[in-house]
Design a protein around this motif. Structure first.
Motif, mmCIF file in Angstrom:
data_model
loop_
_atom_site.group_PDB
_atom_site.id
_atom_site.type_symbol
_atom_site.label_atom_id
_atom_site.label_comp_id
_atom_site.label_asym_id
_atom_site.label_seq_id
_atom_site.Cartn_x
_atom_site.Cartn_y
_atom_site.Cartn_z
ATOM 1 N N SER A 162 0.826 -1.211 0.000
ATOM 2 C CA SER A 162 0.000 0.000 0.000
ATOM 3 C C SER A 162 0.860 1.261 0.000
ATOM 4 O O SER A 162 0.322 2.367 0.017
ATOM 5 N N ILE A 163 2.169 1.063 -0.006
ATOM 6 C CA ILE A 163 3.117 2.181 -0.005
ATOM 7 C C ILE A 163 4.183 1.932 -1.066
ATOM 8 O O ILE A 163 4.493 0.781 -1.374
ATOM 9 N N PRO A 164 4.751 2.996 -1.645
ATOM 10 C CA PRO A 164 5.819 2.796 -2.638
ATOM 11 C C PRO A 164 7.127 2.330 -1.989
ATOM 12 O O PRO A 164 7.326 2.457 -0.779
ATOM 13 N N ARG A 165 8.004 1.817 -2.798
ATOM 14 C CA ARG A 165 9.252 1.214 -2.319
ATOM 15 C C ARG A 165 10.131 2.177 -1.528
ATOM 16 O O ARG A 165 10.797 1.781 -0.569
ATOM 17 N N ASP A 166 10.130 3.445 -1.889
ATOM 18 C CA ASP A 166 10.993 4.393 -1.177
ATOM 19 C C ASP A 166 10.346 4.954 0.089
ATOM 20 O O ASP A 166 10.983 5.651 0.871
ATOM 21 N N PHE A 167 9.092 4.624 0.332
ATOM 22 C CA PHE A 167 8.350 5.221 1.445
ATOM 23 C C PHE A 167 8.847 4.807 2.831
ATOM 24 O O PHE A 167 8.951 5.659 3.721
ATOM 25 N N ALA B 181 3.810 -2.126 4.711
ATOM 26 C CA ALA B 181 3.352 -1.135 5.685
ATOM 27 C C ALA B 181 3.055 -1.784 7.039
ATOM 28 O O ALA B 181 3.162 -1.132 8.075
ATOM 29 N N MET B 182 2.703 -3.065 7.031
ATOM 30 C CA MET B 182 2.378 -3.739 8.288
ATOM 31 C C MET B 182 3.596 -3.878 9.201
ATOM 32 O O MET B 182 3.541 -3.453 10.356
ATOM 33 N N PRO B 183 4.724 -4.452 8.747
ATOM 34 C CA PRO B 183 5.870 -4.517 9.653
ATOM 35 C C PRO B 183 6.383 -3.127 10.042
ATOM 36 O O PRO B 183 6.857 -2.934 11.158
ATOM 37 N N MET C 227 -1.025 2.409 8.950
ATOM 38 C CA MET C 227 -1.119 1.901 7.582
ATOM 39 C C MET C 227 -2.053 2.765 6.729
ATOM 40 O O MET C 227 -1.773 3.003 5.556
ATOM 41 N N THR C 228 -3.130 3.232 7.319
ATOM 42 C CA THR C 228 -4.069 4.097 6.594
ATOM 43 C C THR C 228 -3.419 5.433 6.248
ATOM 44 O O THR C 228 -3.509 5.903 5.110
ATOM 45 N N VAL C 229 -2.760 6.033 7.210
ATOM 46 C CA VAL C 229 -2.087 7.318 6.980
ATOM 47 C C VAL C 229 -1.043 7.169 5.881
ATOM 48 O O VAL C 229 -0.988 7.974 4.947
ATOM 49 N N TRP C 230 -0.226 6.138 5.979
ATOM 50 C CA TRP C 230 0.849 5.939 4.998
ATOM 51 C C TRP C 230 0.294 5.610 3.620
ATOM 52 O O TRP C 230 0.869 6.027 2.610
#
Length: 146
Positions: free
Chosen positions: A3-8, A39-41, A135-138
């Motif tokens: 749910s997030i890009p690789r650089d996030f 995003a979970m870990p 996770m939602t914010v990110w």
């Protein structure tokens, strides 16, 4: 799916001043390889130790403050690792192999009650809400979790 890009993850780690800065792409790649949303870990890491800045994780290099496990040095009743990457791999191994494949716990709502139960003086619903909120914010591209 992530749910997030690789650089996030590295942006988050840098923003919060984590000693694991520079390891975010590894965290992301490992999640994608195992079909676990990275995003979970990252959210577990935030909840457990402020991204490695407080508690035993400062020394143990454990993303999730794992208790003693095979293939890790055991000190003070926790698994200690030689690098953040080794700590990340151990967390992913635990979640993928034990929680998901063996116990069928593949959702945050089912993982956390076993991972950090109320019986161990944790607040399960607080932990669940913390992980979901981050996770939602990110997922919206924001870094700061309030």
């Amino acid at each position: 799916r992530p749910s997030i890009p690789r650089d996030f993850p590295d942006k988050v780690l840098k923003f919060y001043g984590s000693p694991a800065v520079g390891k975010g792409k590894f965290l992301w790649d490992e999640g994608v390889k195992r079909c676990i949303n990275p995003a979970m870990p990252l959210a577990f890491f935030m909840h457990e130790s402020g991204f490695g800045q407080k508690g035993i994780a400062v020394k143990s290099l454990s993303l999730g403050n794992l208790r003693c496990i095979p293939n890790a040095r055991c000190q003070e009743n926790f698994a200690w690792f030689d690098s953040w990457e080794h700590g990340f791999i151990a967390w992913y191994d635990l979640i993928e192999n034990l929680y998901i494949k063996q116990w069928g716990r593949d959702k945050i709502d089912t993982i956390i009650p076993k991972y950090a139960p109320n019986a161990d003086r944790n607040c399960e619903h607080c932990y669940i809400n913390s992980v979901k909120q981050a996770m939602t914010v990110w997922s919206k591209g924001h870094i700061k979790v309030t």
